[in-house]
Design a protein around this motif. Structure first.
Motif, PDB file in Angstrom:
ATOM      1  N   LEU A 126      -1.489   3.147   7.123  1.00  0.00           N
ATOM      2  CA  LEU A 126      -2.479   3.930   6.370  1.00  0.00           C
ATOM      3  C   LEU A 126      -2.815   5.263   7.040  1.00  0.00           C
ATOM      4  N   LEU A 150       1.676   7.157  -1.511  1.00  0.00           N
ATOM      5  CA  LEU A 150       1.425   5.828  -0.955  1.00  0.00           C
ATOM      6  C   LEU A 150       2.738   5.031  -0.937  1.00  0.00           C
ATOM      7  N   GLU A 206      -5.560  -2.550  -9.983  1.00  0.00           N
ATOM      8  CA  GLU A 206      -5.544  -3.141  -8.645  1.00  0.00           C
ATOM      9  C   GLU A 206      -6.791  -2.662  -7.900  1.00  0.00           C
ATOM     10  N   ASN A 262      -3.344   1.709  -9.930  1.00  0.00           N
ATOM     11  CA  ASN A 262      -3.614   1.309  -8.547  1.00  0.00           C
ATOM     12  C   ASN A 262      -4.263   2.528  -7.901  1.00  0.00           C
ATOM     13  N   PRO A 263      -5.557   2.725  -8.147  1.00  0.00           N
ATOM     14  CA  PRO A 263      -6.221   3.962  -7.710  1.00  0.00           C
ATOM     15  C   PRO A 263      -6.640   3.889  -6.242  1.00  0.00           C
ATOM     16  N   ALA A 317      -4.723   9.102  -1.827  1.00  0.00           N
ATOM     17  CA  ALA A 317      -4.145   7.945  -2.516  1.00  0.00           C
ATOM     18  C   ALA A 317      -4.805   6.645  -2.071  1.00  0.00           C
ATOM     19  N   LEU A 318      -5.542   6.720  -0.966  1.00  0.00           N
ATOM     20  CA  LEU A 318      -6.119   5.507  -0.386  1.00  0.00           C
ATOM     21  C   LEU A 318      -7.610   5.373  -0.642  1.00  0.00           C
ATOM     22  N   ARG A 345       3.400  -1.358  -2.243  1.00  0.00           N
ATOM     23  CA  ARG A 345       3.083  -2.616  -1.566  1.00  0.00           C
ATOM     24  C   ARG A 345       3.524  -3.793  -2.430  1.00  0.00           C
ATOM     25  N   TYR A 361      -8.961   3.014  -3.593  1.00  0.00           N
ATOM     26  CA  TYR A 361     -10.124   2.128  -3.676  1.00  0.00           C
ATOM     27  C   TYR A 361     -10.712   1.746  -2.314  1.00  0.00           C
ATOM     28  N   ILE A 362     -10.240   2.368  -1.258  1.00  0.00           N
ATOM     29  CA  ILE A 362     -10.792   2.041   0.062  1.00  0.00           C
ATOM     30  C   ILE A 362     -12.013   2.937   0.309  1.00  0.00           C
ATOM     31  N   GLU A 413       1.969  -6.501  -3.075  1.00  0.00           N
ATOM     32  CA  GLU A 413       0.897  -7.057  -3.913  1.00  0.00           C
ATOM     33  C   GLU A 413       0.763  -6.301  -5.251  1.00  0.00           C
TER      34      GLU A 413
END
Ligand code: GLN
Length: 277
Positions: free
Chosen positions: A198, A90, A236, A182-183, A205-206, A93, A185-186, A95
């Motif tokens: 993406l 990934l 996250e 930051n796993p 990773a997403l 980012r 999580y989408i 954030e």
């Protein structure tokens, strides 16, 4: 062969020709030609050779076709440090810097830190760099990601223990002062997965390929056995997941459960402290 840019064009003329976002174009131009941003300004009359024009054209075309700038140049800045990135990880980012800040504020001296699903190693390396006294462990299920994380630790002159692990499997008997993640999580099928950068990032990773919360659930359920009493778990998550993640933590006897907002005003990190037994 792409002919976006003609041989003989000068650097000045090329910069007056917006083929894509001007910032992206400048970064890619410098990368393709191996020159600094200063050279771009101080050598306006430099004309591109046939070979250079072909190289610039090919790179700009890949950007036009959607490839992320970070992958095209092979690096991205995060928390003031340079990270090597490639399609196996990934792209860090901005954030996610919030997660690093919150962890740093909570680190005891000589803290044992665990970063779960480290990817490029951005979080682990940023923490290790800011706090050389910390013992940072980074784990990932992807050997390709771990190789990049180890490289990023070396590039930034920090020591991070990189472990191949499916969540907690490689740290079964270990405890930590703080766990960060930051796993993926989408949620499966989320339209963001087919938009922008993406599309080129590793799906693992997403997305959890489920409701978006399964990795977060695994971490929340497993972390108490690996945290010292009072140790923080900080994660996250997606823009609309703070309530769900708080509920997961509250359901597992964590204390001080709360969420923090990123610079865009989105509740982006949620955490809590392991109970005292
Ligand atoms: N923050 C990323 C995005 O939505 C996703 C990162 C992740 O799944 N951990 O662009």
């Amino acid at each position: 062969m792409s002919t976006l840019v003609s041989p003989g064009i000068t650097l000045a003329a090329l910069q007056r020709t917006p083929l894509l976002d001007p910032v992206d174009q400048r970064i890619l131009l410098c990368h393709a030609l191996g020159i600094t941003r200063t050279a771009l300004i101080t050598q306006p009359d430099r004309a591109l050779t046939d070979e250079e024009a072909a190289r610039v054209s090919a790179l700009l075309q890949r950007r036009i076709d959607g490839e992320p700038v970070a992958y095209l140049v092979g690096k991205r800045e995060f928390y003031g440090l340079d990270f090597t990135v490639g399609p196996g990880v990934l792209i860090p980012r901005p954030e996610t810097e919030l997660l690093v800040e919150l962890a740093l504020e909570r680190l005891p001296p000589r803290a044992r830190v665990l970063d779960m699903g480290t990817g490029s190693g951005a979080i682990a390396v940023a923490i290790a760099h800011a706090r050389p006294d910390a013992q940072v462990t980074a784990l990932d299920v992807s050997p390709a990601a771990l190789a990049i994380a180890a490289r990023n630790a070396a590039l930034n002159g920090v020591s991070v223990r990189c472990l191949h692990s499916d969540w907690f499997t490689a740290v079964t008997d270990e405890t930590f002062d703080i766990i960060v993640s930051n796993p993926p999580y989408i949620a499966a099928g989320d339209r963001h997965l087919s938009e922008g950068d993406l599309r080129f990032e590793p799906p693992g990773a997403l997305t959890d390929h489920a409701d978006g919360l399964s990795a977060l659930r695994t971490i929340v359920a497993g972390a108490p056995a690996h945290l010292v009493p009072g140790g923080w778990l900080l994660m996250e998550h997606g823009y609309d997941q703070s309530v769900a993640v708080q509920a997961l933590l509250a359901g597992q006897c964590y204390a001080d459960v709360q969420s923090w907002h990123d610079l865009a005003g989105i509740a982006r990190v949620t955490g809590g402290r392991a109970g005292h037994g």
